[in-house]
Design an enzyme around this catalytic site. Sequence first.
Site, PDB file in Angstrom:
ATOM      1  N   SER A 257       0.728   7.226   3.673  1.00 32.30           N
ATOM      2  CA  SER A 257       1.794   8.186   3.372  1.00 32.30           C
ATOM      3  C   SER A 257       1.843   9.313   4.398  1.00 32.30           C
ATOM      4  CB  SER A 257       1.597   8.781   1.979  1.00 32.30           C
ATOM      5  OG  SER A 257       1.617   7.751   1.020  1.00 32.30           O
TER       6      SER A 257
ATOM      7  N   ALA B  83       0.839  -1.196   0.000  1.00 32.57           N
ATOM      8  CA  ALA B  83       0.000   0.000   0.000  1.00 32.57           C
ATOM      9  C   ALA B  83       0.868   1.237   0.000  1.00 32.57           C
ATOM     10  CB  ALA B  83      -0.911  -0.007   1.217  1.00 32.57           C
ATOM     11  N   CYS B  84       0.298   2.309  -0.472  1.00 36.58           N
ATOM     12  CA  CYS B  84       0.921   3.613  -0.480  1.00 36.58           C
ATOM     13  C   CYS B  84       1.465   3.931   0.932  1.00 36.58           C
ATOM     14  CB  CYS B  84      -0.160   4.609  -0.870  1.00 36.58           C
ATOM     15  SG  CYS B  84       0.427   6.238  -1.113  1.00 36.58           S
ATOM     16  N   PRO B  85       2.663   4.421   1.098  1.00 41.61           N
ATOM     17  CA  PRO B  85       3.614   4.930   0.096  1.00 41.61           C
ATOM     18  C   PRO B  85       4.650   3.908  -0.384  1.00 41.61           C
ATOM     19  CG  PRO B  85       4.435   5.451   2.277  1.00 41.61           C
ATOM     20  CD  PRO B  85       3.167   4.664   2.473  1.00 41.61           C
TER      21      PRO B  85
END
Lengths: 75, 377
Positions: B78, A13-15
């Site tokens: 993120s 998954a991001c990042p």
Amino acid sequence: MEAVKTLDATGLACPMPIVKIKKAIQELSSGDVLEIHATDQGAKSDLAAWAKSGGHELLKDTEEDGVLKFWIQKG
Amino acid sequence: MTVKTITTGELAKKVVNHEETLILDVRNTDEFDDWKIEGGKVKVFNEPYFNLLDGIESVERDLQKDQEVIVVCAKGGSSQMVGELLEEAGYSDVYSLEGGMKAWSEHLEPTKVADLNGGGSLYQFVRLGKGCLSYFIESDGEAAVIDANRMTEIYETFAKEKGVNIKHLIDTHLHADHISGGRQLAENAKGTYYLPPKDATDVTFDHTALQEGRDIVVGNTRVKVQPIYSPGHTLGSTSLIIDDQYLLTGDILFIESIGRPDLAGKAEDWVGDLRETLYKRYKELSNDLVVLPAHYSFAKELGKGGKVSARLGDLYQKNSGLQVDDEGEFRKMVTDNLPPQPNAYDKIRHTNMGKVNPDEEERREMEIGPNRCAVHG
């Protein structure tokens, strides 16, 4: 267009996909192509934006059975 | 090191209470430009996370070391990473938004509009991440939910807290910007789902016609929901007068703008209906009605406690979409100012008709992004 390296970022998954791609591309020479496999839908627009900002070129992208594939040429 | 997190509910309170809030959005710039957190005293700036991997210099000039900052990304991964990078660089008051913009898109903030004369109360549920407004009327142990969003458990929990049973589910029109929770709520509660007949011609499930002349009574016999046929956003669009005081305009009339006529048909075909509704039908209603729309588009439309409302008579003075006397000019204004269509709007319409049945994850993805149901003159 032959990739010198393939990076498997499926399931990440991001990042993490971009973090791994960034690291992988640092090890390549200018003009080399990196092939990437990913499953995170968000990777698509992030990858395009990241490649642009880093001076790399996104040559091609495909999607098959939920797996996104990208080919990036190092700038 | 783990960064502190803030929930969408905590952030929503800061926004509607007009607290100073600084947000660093680390999604890519296209996504940021398309859709971001706004409202109250929110200050938001963008730097994609991938530009911060080698160092955070690019955000240092916008951030004081001891300043509170909330980092936001698409899903919360993120923002966590960037939060850690900021903390490592000496920033002391950093939060990561739990679940990111995806969760933000799903948060509903309830705010009480009024006590009703007939007994009971009217609440507005503000979906800050998408600008959708839905309504909850409770009276005498019963409840009606109008233009319900997909997150049905939020209304169910609210009903439970108030000790009322949901009986009536009403959609003012077939929605194109979000998936309706009306059908699911009606199924769960064995309630009645009302849809305007002209929007329901292709609907595949049982429902009851929402029609002018057929009032709906919530709980106490004095709380009346009166449908007023008001086409223009869709062919069936129907407004509701609640308790003779509140006008739920659906997607026909907003506070700062008016509805768009093109999401289910052709703008040229329906702009006449829109004109008729806004310049004739609504004009025949009392100027003292309080307009409660199904959307807002601008952060400045959020009033005290997040409430979005205005007196109908005031909108006839101030709303630019209601000031165009010439019909040809009105047509031109509407058809020339159509914004981009909302994400997945056609698939959302088909989902709301019951024709397709995407899984939960896909439903969430389909709704990401702004609503774009308005025309700004």
